[in-house]
Design an enzyme around this catalytic site. Structure first.
Site, PDB file in Angstrom:
ATOM      1  N   PRO A   2       0.832  -1.211   0.000  1.00 28.48           N
ATOM      2  CA  PRO A   2       0.000   0.000   0.000  1.00 28.48           C
ATOM      3  C   PRO A   2       0.860   1.252   0.000  1.00 28.48           C
ATOM      4  CG  PRO A   2      -0.814  -1.594   1.605  1.00 28.48           C
ATOM      5  CD  PRO A   2       0.505  -2.112   1.109  1.00 28.48           C
ATOM      6  N   GLU A   3       0.546   2.153  -0.911  1.00 25.25           N
ATOM      7  CA  GLU A   3       1.246   3.424  -1.009  1.00 25.25           C
ATOM      8  C   GLU A   3       0.284   4.525  -0.578  1.00 25.25           C
ATOM      9  OE1 GLU A   3       3.267   3.709  -4.829  1.00 25.25           O
ATOM     10  OE2 GLU A   3       3.514   1.536  -4.895  1.00 25.25           O
TER      11      GLU A   3
END
Length: 294
Positions: A2-3
């Site tokens: 996840p960014e």
């Protein structure tokens, strides 16, 4: 992993479940990964913010007045496969129990993490010595603190641009997916060093555009594996349908039709168009080529 867009979407989705609630329990069996979480028990969640790829719950005493300063922060890093769910699962690592609000029901959130890279810690506000990436993180890409002039000046002295972006120092929250997409939009090779002023400006604009669009789309959900990003209610992101190069090795560039290449750069799979994103020799550097395709 996840960014920023995925973490921001997570924040927006679970904040209504947390805000104003008193944490009744934090259960796990890995104190080395989830540090001092017992300090959160009995504290009220005043808000939920985000810094780069980190979620940050602001905690105050249960009887604290609205607006009173918080004295603890509950830091959450989702790692590669972490995410919150409404039901327990095979890969549940942390159970967060919240007291009922008024006459309503309580709320339980389950932190699932198949690959076990997620981390949590309860600390005093701003005391991030044990989290060096968070302590040294650059400005938020969608905030006024992300200044074009400052970014361009830093980019002039940067080494290979993609690893530089992944360091989180010039701008926060940019990971593998959004670095590839931003560099494609800006027509810059991922291994390019010492960006010119025009390249720096193009990349600055691309980062803001890509991040804004990805947040609006709820992030990217890739594949159907158990560890892939989903929201607490099982909803997928949609930005993967707008990827131009990431994960597109061997497919035609949507801009020029050249096959997208994949290389390994700083131990990260990296996608780019060899025609649109040419690696340019800078003064004082030896000749290099694009022959890094794998």
């Amino acid at each position: 992993m996840p960014e920023l867009p995925e973490v921001e979407t997570t924040r927006r989705k679970i904040e209504p479940l947390l805000r104003g609630r008193v944490i009744q329990g934090v259960e796990h069996d890995a104190p080395h990964k989830y540090r001092d979480t017992h300090l959160a028990v009995g504290r009220r969640v005043q808000g939920l913010s985000r810094r780069g790829k980190y979620l940050m719950l602001q905690l105050a005493a249960a009887d604290a007045a609205d607006g009173e300063a918080h004295d603890l922060e509950f830091i959450v890093h989702l790692g590669m496969t972490g995410g919150f769910r409404l039901e327990p699962g095979q890969h549940t690592r942390v159970t967060l129990t919240l007291e009922p609000e008024g006459t309503g029901d309580g709320q339980t959130l389950f932190f699932n993490d198949p690959r076990r890279f997620g981390k949590m810690a309860v600390v005093r506000p701003g005391e991030y010595a044990g989290m060096p990436t968070l302590a040294a993180m650059g400005p938020e890409p969608l905030s006024d603190d992300f200044n074009e002039g400052d970014f361009v000046r830093l980019a002039r002295e940067a080494g290979a641009v993609k690893p530089w972006l992944l360091s989180q120092k010039p701008v926060s929250g940019v990971g593998n997916i959004y670095a590839d997409e931003s560099l494609w939009q800006a027509k810059i090779h991922p291994a390019q060093t010492r960006l010119t002023e025009s390249e720096g400006k193009s990349l600055y604009t691309a980062i803001r555009d890509v991040m804004e669009n990805a947040v609006e789309a709820g992030g990217s959900s890739l594949g159907n594996g158990v560890g892939n990003y989903r929201q607490h209610d099982g909803v997928s992101g949609l930005f993967q349908h707008e990827h131009h190069v990431y994960g597109k090795g061997g497919q035609p560039c949507p801009r020029c039709g050249t096959d997208i290449a994949k290389i390994v750069l700083a131990q990260r799979g990296t996608h780019f168009c060899p025609k649109c994103q040419v690696l340019k020799e800078r003064s004082g550097e030896g000749k290099r080529s694009n022959r890094q395709t794998v």
